[in-house]
Design a protein around this motif. Sequence first.
Motif, mmCIF file in Angstrom:
data_model
loop_
_atom_site.group_PDB
_atom_site.id
_atom_site.type_symbol
_atom_site.label_atom_id
_atom_site.label_comp_id
_atom_site.label_asym_id
_atom_site.label_seq_id
_atom_site.Cartn_x
_atom_site.Cartn_y
_atom_site.Cartn_z
ATOM 1 N N PHE A 185 -4.565 -8.236 7.371
ATOM 2 C CA PHE A 185 -5.005 -9.088 6.260
ATOM 3 C C PHE A 185 -3.877 -9.303 5.262
ATOM 4 C CE2 PHE A 185 -7.404 -9.985 2.325
ATOM 5 C CZ PHE A 185 -8.318 -10.933 2.777
ATOM 6 N N SER A 186 -3.224 -8.223 4.854
ATOM 7 C CA SER A 186 -2.171 -8.337 3.839
ATOM 8 C C SER A 186 -0.957 -9.095 4.372
ATOM 9 C CB SER A 186 -1.756 -6.950 3.330
ATOM 10 O OG SER A 186 -1.269 -6.142 4.387
ATOM 11 N N ARG A 187 -0.619 -8.888 5.635
ATOM 12 C CA ARG A 187 0.520 -9.621 6.210
ATOM 13 C C ARG A 187 0.224 -11.115 6.307
ATOM 14 N NH1 ARG A 187 1.726 -5.002 10.804
ATOM 15 N NH2 ARG A 187 3.238 -3.790 9.567
ATOM 16 N N ALA A 188 -1.043 -11.451 6.570
ATOM 17 C CA ALA A 188 -1.422 -12.864 6.658
ATOM 18 C C ALA A 188 -1.385 -13.539 5.291
ATOM 19 C CB ALA A 188 -2.818 -12.993 7.261
ATOM 20 N N LEU A 189 -1.758 -12.801 4.250
ATOM 21 C CA LEU A 189 -1.887 -13.414 2.925
ATOM 22 C C LEU A 189 -0.611 -13.352 2.091
ATOM 23 C CD1 LEU A 189 -4.885 -13.504 3.691
ATOM 24 C CD2 LEU A 189 -5.416 -12.839 1.357
ATOM 25 N N ILE A 190 0.194 -12.309 2.269
ATOM 26 C CA ILE A 190 1.374 -12.161 1.408
ATOM 27 C C ILE A 190 2.585 -12.702 2.162
ATOM 28 C CG2 ILE A 190 2.778 -10.552 0.069
ATOM 29 C CD1 ILE A 190 0.346 -8.672 0.018
ATOM 30 N N GLN B 103 -0.264 2.102 -6.665
ATOM 31 C CA GLN B 103 1.129 2.473 -6.430
ATOM 32 C C GLN B 103 1.263 3.089 -5.047
ATOM 33 O OE1 GLN B 103 2.551 5.507 -9.108
ATOM 34 N NE2 GLN B 103 4.697 5.123 -8.625
ATOM 35 N N GLU B 104 2.271 2.652 -4.309
ATOM 36 C CA GLU B 104 2.492 3.250 -2.995
ATOM 37 C C GLU B 104 3.033 4.662 -3.157
ATOM 38 O OE1 GLU B 104 4.458 2.437 1.389
ATOM 39 O OE2 GLU B 104 5.131 1.218 -0.305
ATOM 40 N N ILE B 105 2.548 5.567 -2.307
ATOM 41 C CA ILE B 105 2.941 6.968 -2.381
ATOM 42 C C ILE B 105 3.311 7.486 -0.995
ATOM 43 C CG2 ILE B 105 1.639 7.619 -4.454
ATOM 44 C CD1 ILE B 105 -0.648 8.530 -2.556
ATOM 45 N N VAL B 106 3.930 8.662 -0.990
ATOM 46 C CA VAL B 106 4.182 9.412 0.231
ATOM 47 C C VAL B 106 3.306 10.655 0.156
ATOM 48 C CG1 VAL B 106 5.905 10.619 1.612
ATOM 49 C CG2 VAL B 106 6.546 8.544 0.349
ATOM 50 N N VAL B 107 2.519 10.891 1.206
ATOM 51 C CA VAL B 107 1.606 12.037 1.186
ATOM 52 C C VAL B 107 2.065 13.088 2.187
ATOM 53 C CG1 VAL B 107 -0.394 10.732 0.388
ATOM 54 C CG2 VAL B 107 0.066 10.873 2.821
ATOM 55 N N PRO B 108 1.893 14.370 1.849
ATOM 56 C CA PRO B 108 2.290 15.428 2.794
ATOM 57 C C PRO B 108 1.365 15.451 4.011
ATOM 58 C CG PRO B 108 1.142 16.381 0.927
ATOM 59 C CD PRO B 108 1.325 14.923 0.606
ATOM 60 N N ASN C 23 -2.214 7.993 8.945
ATOM 61 C CA ASN C 23 -0.934 7.610 9.539
ATOM 62 C C ASN C 23 -0.463 6.230 9.107
ATOM 63 O OD1 ASN C 23 -0.761 10.019 11.109
ATOM 64 N ND2 ASN C 23 -2.259 9.160 12.537
ATOM 65 N N GLY C 24 -1.205 5.591 8.201
ATOM 66 C CA GLY C 24 -0.832 4.255 7.729
ATOM 67 C C GLY C 24 -0.298 4.291 6.313
ATOM 68 N N PRO D 10 8.644 -2.350 -3.261
ATOM 69 C CA PRO D 10 9.083 -2.685 -1.898
ATOM 70 C C PRO D 10 7.907 -2.954 -0.978
ATOM 71 C CG PRO D 10 9.200 -0.310 -2.243
ATOM 72 C CD PRO D 10 8.830 -0.919 -3.574
ATOM 73 N N VAL D 11 8.188 -3.548 0.183
ATOM 74 C CA VAL D 11 7.171 -3.716 1.221
ATOM 75 C C VAL D 11 6.674 -2.331 1.628
ATOM 76 C CG1 VAL D 11 6.717 -4.569 3.551
ATOM 77 C CG2 VAL D 11 8.293 -5.808 2.050
ATOM 78 N N TYR D 12 5.368 -2.195 1.811
ATOM 79 C CA TYR D 12 4.821 -0.883 2.137
ATOM 80 C C TYR D 12 5.408 -0.328 3.443
ATOM 81 C CZ TYR D 12 1.557 -3.948 4.728
ATOM 82 O OH TYR D 12 1.004 -4.925 5.524
ATOM 83 N N SER D 13 5.371 0.973 3.542
ATOM 84 C CA SER D 13 5.699 1.639 4.796
ATOM 85 C C SER D 13 4.438 1.605 5.655
ATOM 86 C CB SER D 13 6.124 3.092 4.536
ATOM 87 O OG SER D 13 6.274 3.789 5.750
ATOM 88 N N ALA D 14 4.464 0.812 6.727
ATOM 89 C CA ALA D 14 3.255 0.604 7.528
ATOM 90 C C ALA D 14 2.845 1.852 8.292
ATOM 91 C CB ALA D 14 3.463 -0.554 8.491
#
Length: 392
Positions: free
Chosen positions: A79-84, A235-240, A287-288, A324-328
Amino acid sequence: MRSHGLLLALSLATATPALAEVPCGESFSSFVSKMKQAAVQQGHAPASVDRFFSSVRQDPAVIKADRAQGVFQKNFLDFSRALISQNRMQNGAAYAAKYKSTFDRIEREFGVSRGVLLAFWALETDFGQVQGNFNTLNALMTLSHDCRRPELFQPQVLAALTLFEHGDFDPATTKGAWAGEIGMVQMLPKDILTNGVDGDGDGHVRLKTSAPDALMSGAKMLRHLGWRANEPWLQEIVVPSNLDWSKTGLNHKMTVSQWAKLGVKPRSGSLGPSNLQASVLLPMGRNGPAFLAYPNFEVYFEWNKSFVYVTTAAYFATRLEGAPVYSAGNPQPGLSGAQMKQLQQKLVRMGYDVGGVDGILGEKTREAVQHVQQKLGLPADAWPTPALLSRL
C-alpha cells in the motif's frame, strides 16, 4: 483517496441541532420530502429548502463505491509503495515551498507539522488535482437514504444546507468524493462548518480552490480531533530481536524511556520526549518495518478508520520532513483477502471481535491475532501468516 476508500473525518461538534432520524429505505422521493420537512423544522426557510433540494437525485454509483473498498486489503508495504511515489515526494517539496507562509502560520497557530498536512493533501486529492467527480448533495442524500449509516449522513445534508445559505455550497454543481467530502483535503460539510478557516482572507471558505483555506481548515480540524501541538506522531525505530512481542501494538503503551530501556532505538535522529506514551507498531510483524507511534498517531484514526491508510499517511508525513525510506526487513508472507476472511471467521467463532469479516487486517483483527499467538506460544507480533491460519 477517500473517494476510493473508507469514510473519513467524523465531525465531533454539532454544528446543527440534533436531527431526528428520517426513516431510510422507502421511496427516494418520499425520503426527500421528509428531509425537507426536517430542515424546515430546524428553522431553515421553506423557500431556501426548496431551492437547495430542487436538483437532488439518487446516485447508484455512490452505493457501488461504498461497497467496494478492496484497496485496503493490501498490506502496509504494498500500500505505502503504491501511494508514496517519487512524483508525490517532489510535488510535496514544491508545495511546501510555494505555501511556506501558510505552513508557518499553521505551525504557529495550531502546532500541526507541515509534513502531516502535505501527506493528507497528497493522498486525498494529489494536491487538489483529483477532488472527486460525485455531486456532493446527491452523494450525501443517497447515503442518507441508504440504511447502512443514515445517522452519519443525514446531519451532513443539513450542514450542506447551512453552507448553501452562507453562499459556500452550490447543490447543483458542488462535486467531491463519493462519501460527500469536499475540497483539497476532503472535509465533510459539518467539519467545514465547525473547522473551516478563511486562510486567504477573501471572506469565504473555499476548500476546492484555495490551498490556504484547505490547509488551515485541515489543521484546525486535526486540533479539534485532539492533535497535540508540536509533538511527534510516528517514527521509524530499530527493535531488538528479543523484544517481548506481546507488548507491541496500539493497545499496549509505555513511556519512550521505558521502550528505550528495552532496547528500542531510533533509526535516525533521536526518540521523542522521554515521558511521552508510545506504542511499538509492527505493521508487517516482527520481521518488517518497525515504528514508535506517539499520542498524535491516534488522531489519524479520527480522520480515517483504515489501519493501513493511517500508517501510510503518518509515515509519508515523516518522509516529507526528511526521514529515510523505511527498512522493509524480510517479513513473513501474509494472507490473501480470502485467507484473511477465513481467519476472521475462525476468530469470530472463537469469540473474538474482529470488527467485521471483511478480509482487511484492521486493529481489532490484529489484537485478536496477537492474543491467539500468545495462547499458542507463538511470537505475538499480531501478524497473521498462513502457518497461523492452518494452526487454527
